[in-house]
Design a protein around this motif. Structure first.
Motif, PDB file in Angstrom:
ATOM      1  N   GLN A  47     110.547  24.005 -32.734  1.00 48.03           N
ATOM      2  CA  GLN A  47     111.988  24.724 -31.933  1.00 48.03           C
ATOM      3  C   GLN A  47     112.739  25.424 -33.333  1.00 48.03           C
ATOM      4  O   GLN A  47     113.692  25.295 -34.217  1.00 48.03           O
ATOM      5  CB  GLN A  47     113.010  23.219 -32.038  1.00 48.03           C
ATOM      6  N   THR A  48     113.058  27.145 -33.161  1.00 54.87           N
ATOM      7  CA  THR A  48     113.170  28.147 -34.397  1.00 54.87           C
ATOM      8  C   THR A  48     114.690  28.543 -34.040  1.00 54.87           C
ATOM      9  O   THR A  48     115.224  28.757 -34.395  1.00 54.87           O
ATOM     10  CB  THR A  48     112.448  29.034 -33.584  1.00 54.87           C
ATOM     11  N   ALA A 348     122.222  24.689 -38.485  1.00 51.49           N
ATOM     12  CA  ALA A 348     122.426  23.732 -38.450  1.00 51.49           C
ATOM     13  C   ALA A 348     120.503  23.262 -37.850  1.00 51.49           C
ATOM     14  O   ALA A 348     119.899  22.519 -38.557  1.00 51.49           O
ATOM     15  CB  ALA A 348     122.987  22.282 -38.301  1.00 51.49           C
ATOM     16  N   ASP A 349     121.047  24.118 -36.172  1.00 54.13           N
ATOM     17  CA  ASP A 349     119.818  23.622 -35.439  1.00 54.13           C
ATOM     18  C   ASP A 349     118.514  24.314 -35.741  1.00 54.13           C
ATOM     19  O   ASP A 349     117.461  24.703 -35.244  1.00 54.13           O
ATOM     20  CB  ASP A 349     120.218  23.385 -33.751  1.00 54.13           C
ATOM     21  N   ARG A 350     119.557  25.880 -36.942  1.00 55.55           N
ATOM     22  CA  ARG A 350     117.181  26.662 -36.579  1.00 55.55           C
ATOM     23  C   ARG A 350     117.131  26.386 -38.226  1.00 55.55           C
ATOM     24  O   ARG A 350     117.889  26.714 -39.403  1.00 55.55           O
ATOM     25  CB  ARG A 350     118.403  28.029 -36.926  1.00 55.55           C
ATOM     26  N   PRO A 351     116.292  26.057 -38.080  1.00 52.63           N
ATOM     27  CA  PRO A 351     115.189  25.475 -39.586  1.00 52.63           C
ATOM     28  C   PRO A 351     115.128  26.649 -40.497  1.00 52.63           C
ATOM     29  O   PRO A 351     114.766  27.615 -39.906  1.00 52.63           O
ATOM     30  CB  PRO A 351     114.022  25.189 -39.015  1.00 52.63           C
ATOM     31  N   TRP A 353     112.980  26.292 -43.060  1.00 54.01           N
ATOM     32  CA  TRP A 353     111.281  26.860 -43.062  1.00 54.01           C
ATOM     33  C   TRP A 353     110.617  27.893 -42.512  1.00 54.01           C
ATOM     34  O   TRP A 353     110.016  28.197 -42.881  1.00 54.01           O
ATOM     35  CB  TRP A 353     110.558  25.666 -43.241  1.00 54.01           C
ATOM     36  N   TYR A 354     111.040  28.022 -41.396  1.00 48.75           N
ATOM     37  CA  TYR A 354     110.927  28.787 -40.926  1.00 48.75           C
ATOM     38  C   TYR A 354     111.750  30.437 -40.414  1.00 48.75           C
ATOM     39  O   TYR A 354     111.201  32.027 -40.750  1.00 48.75           O
ATOM     40  CB  TYR A 354     111.201  28.912 -38.936  1.00 48.75           C
ATOM     41  N   TRP A 355     112.936  30.505 -40.538  1.00 55.12           N
ATOM     42  CA  TRP A 355     114.206  31.526 -40.595  1.00 55.12           C
ATOM     43  C   TRP A 355     113.466  32.420 -42.069  1.00 55.12           C
ATOM     44  O   TRP A 355     113.889  33.166 -42.057  1.00 55.12           O
ATOM     45  CB  TRP A 355     115.167  31.114 -40.608  1.00 55.12           C
ATOM     46  N   MET A 356     113.608  31.597 -43.722  1.00 54.68           N
ATOM     47  CA  MET A 356     113.460  31.996 -44.670  1.00 54.68           C
ATOM     48  C   MET A 356     112.396  33.593 -44.572  1.00 54.68           C
ATOM     49  O   MET A 356     111.953  34.157 -45.005  1.00 54.68           O
ATOM     50  CB  MET A 356     112.991  30.883 -45.638  1.00 54.68           C
ATOM     51  N   TRP A 357     111.354  32.723 -43.718  1.00 54.41           N
ATOM     52  CA  TRP A 357     110.006  34.237 -43.342  1.00 54.41           C
ATOM     53  C   TRP A 357     110.293  35.048 -42.264  1.00 54.41           C
ATOM     54  O   TRP A 357     110.209  36.148 -42.374  1.00 54.41           O
ATOM     55  CB  TRP A 357     108.679  33.791 -43.481  1.00 54.41           C
ATOM     56  N   GLY A 358     110.866  34.316 -41.298  1.00 56.97           N
ATOM     57  CA  GLY A 358     111.031  34.533 -40.020  1.00 56.97           C
ATOM     58  C   GLY A 358     112.589  35.871 -40.226  1.00 56.97           C
ATOM     59  O   GLY A 358     112.201  37.322 -39.132  1.00 56.97           O
ATOM     60  N   ASN A 359     112.618  35.900 -41.075  1.00 61.05           N
ATOM     61  CA  ASN A 359     114.356  37.223 -41.389  1.00 61.05           C
ATOM     62  C   ASN A 359     113.411  38.123 -41.605  1.00 61.05           C
ATOM     63  O   ASN A 359     113.823  39.285 -41.066  1.00 61.05           O
ATOM     64  CB  ASN A 359     115.397  36.217 -43.179  1.00 61.05           C
ATOM     65  N   LYS A 418     120.210  32.944 -41.087  1.00 63.41           N
ATOM     66  CA  LYS A 418     119.736  32.550 -40.291  1.00 63.41           C
ATOM     67  C   LYS A 418     119.848  32.940 -39.051  1.00 63.41           C
ATOM     68  O   LYS A 418     120.512  32.908 -38.247  1.00 63.41           O
ATOM     69  CB  LYS A 418     119.594  31.159 -40.182  1.00 63.41           C
ATOM     70  N   SER A 419     118.931  33.822 -38.583  1.00 66.03           N
ATOM     71  CA  SER A 419     118.443  34.499 -37.038  1.00 66.03           C
ATOM     72  C   SER A 419     119.814  35.539 -37.097  1.00 66.03           C
ATOM     73  O   SER A 419     120.017  35.631 -37.662  1.00 66.03           O
ATOM     74  CB  SER A 419     118.521  33.865 -36.576  1.00 66.03           C
TER      75      SER A 419
END
Length: 466
Positions: A47-48, A348-351, A353-359, A418-419
């Motif tokens: 759930q990204t 707040a709904d964007r985790p 743990w994903y976006w730190m490297w998804g960015n 984030k995003s």
């Protein structure tokens, strides 16, 4: 003084040298990062995004703020292929031998053509659809009929709790960004297509400012090597449809003025420093994130080996900021309010743990994979900075790249990015892209083709929301 780039790349020409191995590793890791950022959320049902975003666009494609929309051809496909082919076969040679003035002119023209051709793959909506969205500046700009009142109440309207709160873009940026579009509306360019053309035309000036800055810092040889990559950058996919193209162009112009102030020997340096400060001060009023460009500004001064313009530029930068505060908008008061809105919303709904490297994956999509190779290669050669073995021009490029990398790291760990980063990273991308000028000749020859192909694939596979 050494000639520009005189000692460039000789240690890296051997295929098995550490810089060459680092370039290969950087390219592979960049591609792997992008693949994982796209694939893992879909394969593992992460759930990204907020549930509302996922419901609205079931084909959403994190880490980008868009969704899958493959298309074989569009109205701009043939022109984009033509510009890309022209760039591959003619631009590198032209950049190497053309007079400086002609290079700047052709770089601007081809960059503009590249941006427009990619946008027109989606037809005229490729230019107009983003700016006319309800969350964007133009709809808000058309409603502004009292600018002083707008400034006095700007910060009050940021929170979601305000009954007349600003839409996403106006709330998320200082008012100078909105005022730019208010100005377009007032002069009759408030239609989404006309405004999109203005944004694209201004955004294309970025390459001119970056090349001018590099030449000012005795890096003309490397500027000429970087020119085709700056002109045909995959970032053009997002530059032509985003107001952040304006932020990119303004900050690049301010940094170019700062470089000129740093190297000017006569008293004219004061005027250049004042101009740089005013422009960079305005950039902070366009986007809160442009405060991080202070790190790149410091890198410019380090590369120029002169701190003389710093106090003058800082004082000049405060002028537009304090003038805006006197008009009713205090940057330092509004930013904490924005932070509260950000965390009250879908952030707040964007985790993390994903976006730190998804960015970083989103940045790679927009900048193109060769930039990853260039960064790794530059990093492997960074040890040469201590002895100035890189040469004057290469040292300047390496320091600028380091400043941009530091700014991106700070933005990433702040969790305020984030995003949507394929858009907000745009002002930093030219300063990463110039790293490819340090790559060996063979890498640059096929690497430019990779960048062009990458841009075409992104434009044809995805519906880009910016």
């Amino acid at each position: 003084m050494a000639s520009p780039g005189a000692t460039d790349a000789s240690p890296a020409r051997a295929a098995g040298s550490p810089p060459a191995r680092a370039a290969r590793t950087g390219l592979v890791l960049t591609l792997l990062l992008v693949v994982l950022a796209f694939a893992l959320p879909a394969l593992l049902d992460w759930q990204t995004w907020s549930r509302a975003s996922r419901s609205a666009h079931p084909w959403a494609s994190p880490p980008l703020h868009g969704f899958w929309d493959p298309k074989l051809v569009g109205p701009g496909t043939a022109p984009a292929l033509l510009v890309g082919l022209l760039g591959l076969t003619w631009l590198p040679r032209h950049a190497a031998v053309a007079s400086w003035g002609r290079l700047l002119l052709t770089s601007y023209a081809v960059a503009l053509a590249w941006m427009l051709a990619l946008a027109f793959v989606d037809g005229s909506e490729g230019i107009s659809r983003v700016l006319d969205h309800s969350s964007e500046y133009l709809p808000s700009a058309r409603e502004v009929d009292d600018v002083p009142q707008m400034l006095r109440t700007y910060a009050d309207r940021i929170p979601y709790s305000h009954p007349d709160n600003w839409p996403t873009q106006a709330a998320g940026h200082p008012p100078l960004a909105l005022l730019f579009f208010v100005g377009l509306v007032r002069v009759g360019l408030g239609g989404s297509f006309a405004a999109g053309l203005v944004v694209t035309a201004v955004g294309a000036t970025t390459v001119v400012s970056v090349l001018a800055l590099l030449r000012t810092l005795d890096a003309e040889v490397l500027a000429r090597r970087a020119a085709p990559f700056l002109v045909l950058s995959p970032a053009a996919v997002f530059m032509a449809v985003s107001a952040d193209a304006i932020f990119t162009a303004v900050t690049a112009a301010g940094l170019a003025l700062l470089a000129r102030a740093a190297v000017e020997r006569e008293r004219r340096w004061i005027g250049w420093a004042v101009g740089a400060g005013l422009v960079l001060g305005c950039s902070v009023l366009l986007s809160y994130g442009m405060a991080l460009m202070g790190l790149v500004s410091l890198a410019v001064l380090v590369a120029a080996r002169s701190w003389r313009p710093l106090p003058v530029a800082v004082v000049a930068a405060l002028v537009p900021v304090l003038a805006m505060a006197a008009a009713g908008f205090a940057w330092w008061e509004a930013y904490p309010v924005l932070t509260e809105r950000y965390w009250d919303g879908i952030a707040a709904d964007r985790p993390a743990w994903y976006w730190m490297w998804g960015n970083l994956a989103a940045l790679a999509v927009s900048a193109g994979p060769l930039v990853g190779a260039g960064l790794a290669h530059a990093g492997a050669r960074a040890r040469l900075l201590r002895g100035d073995a890189l040469g004057v021009g290469a040292r300047a490029v390496a320091v600028l790249v380091l400043g941009a990398v530091l700014a991106i790291v700070v933005a990433d760990v702040s969790r305020m990015s984030k995003s949507e980063v394929e858009r907000i990273w745009l002002p930093f991308m030219p300063w990463l892209t110039i790293a490819v000028a340090l790559l060996p000749d063979a890498w640059r020859r096929w690497g430019l083709a990779l960048q062009v192909a990458w841009a075409l694939v992104v434009q044809h596979l995805l519906y880009t929301s910016w």
